[in-house]
Design a protein around this motif. Structure first.
Motif, mmCIF file in Angstrom:
data_model
loop_
_atom_site.group_PDB
_atom_site.id
_atom_site.type_symbol
_atom_site.label_atom_id
_atom_site.label_comp_id
_atom_site.label_asym_id
_atom_site.label_seq_id
_atom_site.Cartn_x
_atom_site.Cartn_y
_atom_site.Cartn_z
ATOM 1 N N GLU A 9 0.825 -1.199 0.000
ATOM 2 C CA GLU A 9 0.000 0.000 0.000
ATOM 3 C C GLU A 9 0.866 1.259 0.000
ATOM 4 O OE1 GLU A 9 -3.368 2.586 0.219
ATOM 5 O OE2 GLU A 9 -2.833 0.683 -0.700
ATOM 6 N N GLU A 10 1.988 1.225 0.712
ATOM 7 C CA GLU A 10 2.897 2.377 0.712
ATOM 8 C C GLU A 10 3.469 2.625 -0.677
ATOM 9 O OE1 GLU A 10 5.754 1.485 3.709
ATOM 10 O OE2 GLU A 10 4.471 2.158 5.373
ATOM 11 N N LEU A 11 3.774 1.549 -1.389
ATOM 12 C CA LEU A 11 4.283 1.677 -2.750
ATOM 13 C C LEU A 11 3.204 2.241 -3.676
ATOM 14 C CD1 LEU A 11 6.315 -1.641 -3.112
ATOM 15 C CD2 LEU A 11 7.246 0.672 -2.973
ATOM 16 N N ARG A 12 1.951 1.768 -3.479
ATOM 17 C CA ARG A 12 0.845 2.259 -4.300
ATOM 18 C C ARG A 12 0.640 3.756 -4.081
ATOM 19 N NH1 ARG A 12 -4.284 3.822 -4.489
ATOM 20 N NH2 ARG A 12 -4.406 3.938 -2.228
ATOM 21 N N LEU A 13 0.654 4.178 -2.814
ATOM 22 C CA LEU A 13 0.468 5.594 -2.507
ATOM 23 C C LEU A 13 1.607 6.443 -3.075
ATOM 24 C CD1 LEU A 13 -0.807 5.339 1.181
ATOM 25 C CD2 LEU A 13 -2.127 6.065 -0.811
ATOM 26 N N SER A 14 2.815 5.915 -2.989
ATOM 27 C CA SER A 14 3.960 6.633 -3.553
ATOM 28 C C SER A 14 3.789 6.824 -5.053
ATOM 29 C CB SER A 14 5.249 5.859 -3.255
ATOM 30 O OG SER A 14 6.360 6.496 -3.829
ATOM 31 N N ALA A 15 3.330 5.775 -5.737
ATOM 32 C CA ALA A 15 3.086 5.858 -7.175
ATOM 33 C C ALA A 15 1.971 6.858 -7.475
ATOM 34 C CB ALA A 15 2.731 4.483 -7.731
ATOM 35 N N LEU A 16 0.915 6.850 -6.646
ATOM 36 C CA LEU A 16 -0.206 7.767 -6.837
ATOM 37 C C LEU A 16 0.233 9.223 -6.727
ATOM 38 C CD1 LEU A 16 -3.215 8.580 -6.957
ATOM 39 C CD2 LEU A 16 -3.348 8.127 -4.497
ATOM 40 N N TYR A 17 1.064 9.531 -5.739
ATOM 41 C CA TYR A 17 1.468 10.917 -5.502
ATOM 42 C C TYR A 17 2.312 11.478 -6.653
ATOM 43 C CZ TYR A 17 -0.171 9.948 -0.762
ATOM 44 O OH TYR A 17 -0.931 9.598 0.320
ATOM 45 N N GLU A 18 2.887 10.596 -7.463
ATOM 46 C CA GLU A 18 3.674 11.053 -8.608
ATOM 47 C C GLU A 18 2.799 11.733 -9.669
ATOM 48 O OE1 GLU A 18 5.896 7.815 -10.175
ATOM 49 O OE2 GLU A 18 7.169 7.595 -8.405
ATOM 50 N N TYR A 19 1.495 11.492 -9.627
ATOM 51 C CA TYR A 19 0.585 12.093 -10.606
ATOM 52 C C TYR A 19 0.171 13.508 -10.217
ATOM 53 C CZ TYR A 19 0.236 7.515 -12.792
ATOM 54 O OH TYR A 19 0.527 6.343 -13.448
ATOM 55 N N ASN A 20 0.407 13.878 -8.944
ATOM 56 C CA ASN A 20 0.077 15.230 -8.479
ATOM 57 C C ASN A 20 -1.378 15.600 -8.816
ATOM 58 O OD1 ASN A 20 0.841 17.699 -7.220
ATOM 59 N ND2 ASN A 20 1.036 18.672 -9.219
ATOM 60 N N ILE A 21 -2.270 14.667 -8.590
ATOM 61 C CA ILE A 21 -3.664 14.834 -9.000
ATOM 62 C C ILE A 21 -4.598 15.174 -7.844
ATOM 63 C CG2 ILE A 21 -4.192 12.362 -8.783
ATOM 64 C CD1 ILE A 21 -5.503 14.635 -11.585
ATOM 65 N N LEU A 22 -4.264 14.732 -6.641
ATOM 66 C CA LEU A 22 -5.153 14.921 -5.492
ATOM 67 C C LEU A 22 -5.410 16.399 -5.216
ATOM 68 C CD1 LEU A 22 -3.660 12.199 -3.146
ATOM 69 C CD2 LEU A 22 -5.970 12.193 -4.088
ATOM 70 N N ASP A 23 -6.676 16.712 -4.946
ATOM 71 C CA ASP A 23 -7.117 18.060 -4.566
ATOM 72 C C ASP A 23 -6.895 19.109 -5.663
ATOM 73 O OD1 ASP A 23 -7.983 17.336 -1.901
ATOM 74 O OD2 ASP A 23 -5.859 17.178 -1.390
#
Length: 404
Positions: A9-23
Motif C-alpha cells: 500500500e505504501e508503494l501504491r500511494l507513492s506511485a499515486l502521488y507522482e501524478y500530483n492529481i489529489l485536490d
C-alpha cells in the motif's frame, strides 16, 4: 502477511502521488467523461475516484455533490487489481457487502459498478465507477464501454504525470543553472582576485632578481648565473600566466558590445604587430575579407592568439605561412586561419582549448586558445580545429550573423 500488505500500500500511494492529481481543480475533460459514462450506463451518478491514505477523493463526479468521503465508505478498495468490471447489483442482497456505503444525503448505495485504473507499474491509481440508489445491472456492451473509458482516464492521468515530471525537471534545471551561474561568478571573481593580487609581488620578485644578478655578476660562477636566469625565466612565465588568467576572467565575466567591423583592417593591424622584422614568417590575407559583427577587442584578441599560437609552434625547418580568409555561410561568417606549422596530433586537439593544457614541447602559457574559445562562446559562436601532425593546422572561428 499484514506487513506485506502495508508495504504494498505504501508503494501504491507513492506511485499515486507522482501524478500530483489529489485536490486539483475540476477539469472539463474529466467531467465530460463521467457525464458520458453516466449516460452510457443509465445511472444517475458516475465518478472518477482516487483513494489515498484515509479517504476517497473524486477527481470528477457527475450527479454527486461530494468532493470526498471516508475510505471506509467505498467499494473501490475491494476492486483490487481485477481488470474486469466489479459489479454489485444490489448491496442489500450481496454477501460481499456487510454495510452498504452512504451518500451525503443519507441514502444508501444500492447499485455499484467500477473498473480499476491500473498504471504500467501495476498500481491501482484510480477507479471509474457508476452508482445508483436502486438495484441495477449493466449490459455487456455497457461494461465494454466502461472499460474503454477507464483506459481514457488512465491516458489523461499519464499525460498529467508526464507534464508534471517535465515541470519538475525544468524547475530543477533552472535552479541548477542559477546555482552553477552563481558558482561560476564566484570562481571568476576568485581567479581575478588571485591573479591581480599575485602580479604585484611577482613584478617585485622579478625586478629584485634581475638587480641582484647584475650586482653579483662579477662574483658569481656559471652555475649561479644559470640559476638567476632560470628565476627570471620562471617569473616571466608566471607573469604571462597571470596576465592570461586576468584576460580569461574579463572575457568570461563581462558583457560584450558588438558592432559591424572591418575585419581586414583589424587583421592587418594584428599581423603587423606579430610579424615585426622576422623574415621567416609570411602572412597571406585573402582580400577582401567579410565584415564581421563582433566585439572589436575580442576579435582582435582572437586573431592575435590564433596567429601567435601558430608562430609559437612553427617548424624550425620552413618559413611559416599563415593565411587568413573569410567565408560567408549565410547564417554565420567564418574567419579561417591556416598555417603550415608543426600541426597537432589528433589525441591532443581537444586539449589545446582547455585551461593550462599544453601539448608537449609547445611554447606559451597554454591559455591562448582557451581565451579564444571563451570569446567565441561570448559571441554565441564556436571555434573548430582541423590539424595534421607535420603539415599544419586550420582554425575556423564561426561568428553568427546578427541583424543590426
Amino acid at each position: 502477511m499484514e506487513s506485506i500488505l502495508i508495504a504494498e500500500e505504501e508503494l501504491r500511494l507513492s506511485a499515486l502521488y507522482e501524478y500530483n492529481i489529489l485536490d486539483t481543480e475540476n477539469e472539463e475533460v474529466y467531467d465530460q467523461l463521467t457525464e458520458l459514462v453516466a449516460n452510457i450506463c443509465d445511472t444517475p451518478i458516475a465518478l472518477i475516484s482516487i483513494i489515498d491514505e484515509s479517504r476517497e477523493w473524486f477527481k470528477s463526479r457527475y450527479g454527486l455533490p461530494d468532493f470526498e468521503k471516508p475510505r471506509s465508505w467505498t467499494f473501490c478498495d475491494e476492486i483490487g487489481l481485477n481488470e474486469g468490471v466489479f459489479e454489485v447489483k444490489d448491496t442489500l442482497n450481496d454477501d460481499r457487502v456487510a454495510y452498504p456505503p452512504l451518500l451525503k444525503d443519507g441514502t444508501q448505495v444500492i447499485f455499484y459498478a467500477g473498473v480499476p485504473i491500473i498504471n504500467a507499474e501495476g498500481y491501482h491509481i484510480a477507479t471509474l465507477c457508476v452508482v445508483d440508489r436502486q438495484p441495477a445491472c449493466l449490459r455487456d456492451e455497457q461494461k465494454v464501454q466502461l472499460k474503454i473509458l477507464a483506459k481514457q482516464v488512465l491516458y489523461l492521468l499519464e499525460l498529467r504525470k508526464s507534464h508534471y515530471v517535465k515541470e519538475k525537471l525544468l524547475r530543477q534545471s533552472i535552479l541548477d543553472a542559477k546555482e552553477l551561474e552563481k558558482k561560476n561568478k564566484q570562481l571568476e571573481q576568485f581567479v581575478y582576485t588571485v591573479s591581480h593580487d599575485l602580479k604585484a609581488p611577482l613584478i617585485t620578485i622579478s625586478a629584485f632578481a634581475k638587480t641582484l644578478a647584475k650586482e653579483l655578476e662579477a662574483s658569481t660562477n656559471e652555475k649561479q648565473k644559470h640559476r638567476f636566469t632560470r628565476i627570471q625565466e620562471n617569473t616571466s612565465q608566471m607573469g604571462g600566466l597571470l596576465t592570461d588568467l586576468l584576460e580569461l576572467s574579463r572575457v568570461m565575466s563581462q558583457a560584450i558590445k558588438r558592432e559591424l567591423l572591418n575585419t581586414e583592417l583589424i587583421v592587418n593591424s594584428q599581423l603587423q604587430e606579430l610579424k615585426g622584422d622576422d623574415e621567416h614568417i609570411n602572412f597571406i590575407v585573402e582580400s577582401p575579407l567579410e565584415y564581421i559583427f563582433a566585439n572589436k577587442t575580442l576579435l582582435s584578441r582572437c586573431i592575435l592568439n590564433v596567429c601567435n599560437y601558430a608562430i609559437q609552434n612553427k617548424s624550425p625547418d620552413n618559413v611559416l605561412n599563415i593565411k587568413v580568409a573569410t567565408v560567408d555561410h549565410g547564417s554565420h561568417i567564418s574567419l579561417v586561419i591556416v598555417d603550415n606549422g608543426l600541426g597537432i596530433a589528433e589525441e591532443d586537439q581537444k586539449r589545446v582549448f582547455c585551461i593550462f593544457e599544453q601539448v608537449e614541447k609547445q611554447k606559451g602559457t597554454g591559455m591562448g586558445l582557451c581565451i579564444v574559445k571563451a570569446a567565441m562562446e561570448k559571441h554565441g559562436g564556436e571555434i573548430q580545429l582541423t590539424s595534421t601532425l607535420g603539415i599544419g593546422s586550420q582554425l575556423e572561428l564561426k561568428f553568427p550573423v546578427i541583424s543590426v
